[in-house]
Design an enzyme around this catalytic site. Structure first.
Site, short mmCIF file in Angstrom:
data_model
loop_
_atom_site.label_atom_id
_atom_site.label_comp_id
_atom_site.label_asym_id
_atom_site.label_seq_id
_atom_site.Cartn_x
_atom_site.Cartn_y
_atom_site.Cartn_z
CD GLU A 176 24.60 69.51 -38.19
OE1 GLU A 176 23.48 69.98 -38.46
OE2 GLU A 176 24.89 68.32 -38.33
CE LYS A 233 19.67 68.30 -39.70
NZ LYS A 233 21.05 68.43 -39.21
CG ASP A 237 12.66 81.75 -49.56
OD1 ASP A 237 12.73 81.01 -48.56
OD2 ASP A 237 11.62 82.32 -49.92
CG HIS A 257 28.98 64.71 -35.71
ND1 HIS A 257 27.65 64.61 -35.55
CD2 HIS A 257 29.16 64.98 -37.02
CE1 HIS A 257 27.02 64.78 -36.70
NE2 HIS A 257 27.93 65.00 -37.60
C1 MEV Z 1 23.23 65.18 -39.03
O1 MEV Z 1 23.06 66.57 -39.10
C2 MEV Z 1 22.92 64.53 -40.36
C3 MEV Z 1 22.89 62.99 -40.35
O2 MEV Z 1 21.96 62.55 -39.34
C4 MEV Z 1 22.44 62.56 -41.72
C5 MEV Z 1 22.15 61.06 -41.84
O3 MEV Z 1 21.83 60.44 -40.82
O4 MEV Z 1 22.23 60.58 -42.99
C6 MEV Z 1 24.22 62.42 -39.98
#
Ligand code: MEV
Length: 431
Positions: free
Chosen positions: A83, A270, A286, A384
Site C-alpha cells: 500500500e 486497520k 505470522d 495518498h
Molecule cells: C488506510 O489504509 C488507513 C486509514 O483508513 C486509517 C484511518 O482511517 O484511520 C487512513
C-alpha cells in the site's frame, strides 16, 4: 547507528539508499551487495519446501521507515507492504513523535497460552478441582513432551481451568478448557505448544473422564502484551490551517469516535495494522495470528473499540498509547529461512522478542497518529494521491521516466483514474 547518513533518505536514489544504510551501520557490506543485486527473494527450492503445490514466489515491496526513536535508541524499521503512503506516513509521524523524545515501551515477560478443550465432562466443578490439584504433574508432563524448550530456559509455567458455558444459548453443551501458560522464549511457540497440548491431553482425559476435543495454542495472546507510549508537544502538530492545539483536540475527538463507534473503530484499527502487519510480514512472522489476536483484543470490553488512546496532559501535550497482544517470535519458521526476513531482523538490530513487540506497538502508534492527523486536517487523499498517481501510471503501461511524467500530469487532471492515466500516456507517446 550514524543517523546523519540517513537524512533526506526518501530523496536518495535506490543505490544511494542502500549505501546510506551501510554507511550508517545498519547493514553489512554483504547485505549491501545482496540488496544491490536484488537477491532478497526466496529461491524456488526453499519456497517449494515451505508449502504444498508450490508454483513460484509472490513478492511484496520491502522498504524502511525512518525517524523512530524507541526507548532512546534510533531504529530503522523494515516494512513489507503493497500500500502506498504507509512508510511515508509512519516516518512522518515518528518524526513528530521524536520531538517529544520518541516512544517508550512497556513489555512484561510474555507467556503463550495452550488449550486442551474437553467435551463430555460429567461434573465440571469437580473436574476443575481435580485438574488444579494435579497442576505440577501436568506441567511436568508438558515439559517432558518438549524438552528442548526447557533446555533453552523456557517451558510450561502455570495452569488454569475454565468452564465454558453459554447461558444465552439454551441447550448448548458445556466444555472444560485447561490452559497451560508457557514461556516459549524467543519462539512464537506454535509447534512447542501444540506438542505440549497433545502430550498432556491423555492424562487430562484420565483425570476428568472427559474427551479431549481440541489440543492447540490460543492465538489470543493476552499474556504477550506490548505497550508503546508517546508525548507530543502540541506545537509539533500544527498544519497550515490549524494550530497545534486544534489538531491535538481533533485527534482526541477522532479517537473518541473510534472508541464508541465500531464502524469507525475498524477503520481506525486497520490504519494501525497497516504499520504493524508490514513489520510482522517483513520479520517473517505470522500476520494472521497477530491480526486475529489484535482484533479480539479490541473487542475485550464486549464492543469493538479503538486500540489507541490519545489524551492531553497538564502541559497541553498530546499523549498517546497503544497496547497490542502480539503472538510473534524472532526465531523459527520463515524467520530462519527467508532472506528478506533475515535482513529485516538485521535492520532492526536483532531485537529480542520483547523488543520486537515494543517496536511493533510503536509502529502501530505512529501509523495511527499519521492517519488520524491527516484525516482531521487536510484529509487523507492529499498524501495518498502522489503515490497512487504513480501506481496508476504504471498500470497504464508507463515505464522509466514516463512514470513520474504521467503521475505529475495525472495530479492536475480532472479525474485521477486509469482512463486518465492511459490517455495521458498516449498523448506523451505521440508528442
Ligand atoms: C488506510 O489504509 C488507513 C486509514 O483508513 C486509517 C484511518 O482511517 O484511520 C487512513
Amino acid at each position: 547507528m550514524d543517523t546523519t547518513k540517513l537524512s533526506k533518505f526518501y530523496k536518495k536514489s535506490h543505490e544511494e539508499k542502500i549505501s546510506a544504510l551501510f554507511e550508517a551501520g545498519v547493514i553489512s557490506d554483504e547485505e549491501r551487495q545482496t540488496l544491490l543485486s536484488n537477491n532478497l527473494d526466496l529461491n524456488l527450492e526453499t519456497g517449494s519446501n515451505m508449502i504444498e503445490n508450490h508454483l513460484g514466489n509472490y513478492s511484496l515491496p520491502l522498504g524502511v521507515a525512518m525517524n523512530f526513536v524507541i526507548d532512546g535508541t534510533n531504529k530503522v524499521i523494515p516494512m513489507a507492504i503493497e500500500e502506498p503512503s504507509v512508510i511515508a506516513a509512519a516516518s512522518f509521524a515518528a518524526k513528530i513523535i521524536s520531538t517529544g523524545g520518541g516512544f517508550s515501551t512497556d513489555v512484561p515477560d510474555r507467556q503463550v497460552i495452550g488449550q486442551v478443550t474437553l467435551k463430555h465432562v460429567g461434573n465440571m466443578a469437580e473436574a476443575r478441582e481435580i485438574v488444579l490439584n494435579a497442576k505440577q504433574a501436568i506441567l511436568d508432563r508438558a515439559n517432558e513432551a518438549h524438552p528442548s524448550i526447557v533446555k533453552r530456559g523456557g517451558g510450561a509455567r502455570d495452569l488454569t481451568v475454565r468452564i465454558l458455558e453459554e447461558p444465552a444459548l439454551p441447550g448448548f453443551p458445556a466444555f472444560l478448557s485447561v490452559h497451560l501458560h508457557i514461556d516459549t522464549k524467543e519462539a512464537m511457540g506454535a509447534n512447542i505448544i501444540n506438542t505440549m497440548m497433545e502430550g498432556i491431553a491423555p492424562y487430562i482425559e484420565e483425570l476428568t473422564g472427559g474427551t479431549a476435543l481440541l489440543r492447540i495454542l490460543s492465538n489470543y495472546a493476552t499474556e504477550s502484551l506490548a505497550t508503546s507510549h508517546c508525548v507530543i508537544p502540541a506545537h509539533a502538530l500544527k498544519t497550515g490551517k490549524y494550530t497545534g492545539e486544534e489538531v491535538r483536540d481533533r485527534i482526541i475527538e477522532a479517537t473518541q469516535v473510534a472508541t464508541i463507534d465500531p464502524y469507525r473503530a475498524v477503520t481506525h484499527n486497520k490504519g494501525i495494522m497497516n504499520g504493524v502487519d508490514a513489520v510482522v510480514a517483513a520479520t517473517g512472522n505470522d500476520w494472521r495470528a497477530v491480526e486475529a489476536s489484535v482484533h479480539a483484543y479490541a473487542s475485550r470490553s464486549g464492543q469493538y473499540r479503538s486500540l489507541t488512546t490519545w489524551e492531553t496532559n497538564e502541559q497541553g501535550d498530546l499523549t498517546g498509547s497503544l497496547t497490542l497482544p502480539l503472538p510473534i517470535g524472532t526465531v523459527g519458521g520463515a524467520i530462519s529461512i527467508h532472506p528478506a526476513a533475515q535482513l529485516s531482523h538485521t535492520i532492526l538490530g536483532h531485537p529480542n522478542v520483547n523488543e520486537l513487540a515494543g517496536i511493533l506497538a510503536s509502529v502501530g502508534l505512529a501509523q495511527n497518529l499519521a492517519a488520524v492527523r491527516a484525516l482531521v486536517t487536510d484529509g487523507i487523499q492529499k498524501g495518498h494521491m502522489g503515490l497512487h498517481a504513480r501506481s496508476l501510471a504504471i498500470s497504464a503501461g508507463a515505464k522509466g521516466e514516463q512514470v513520474q511524467q504521467v503521475a505529475d500530469l495525472l495530479k492536475q487532471a480532472p479525474y485521477m483514474n486509469l482512463d486518465s492515466a492511459r490517455s495521458i500516456l498516449r498523448n506523451l507517446k505521440y508528442n
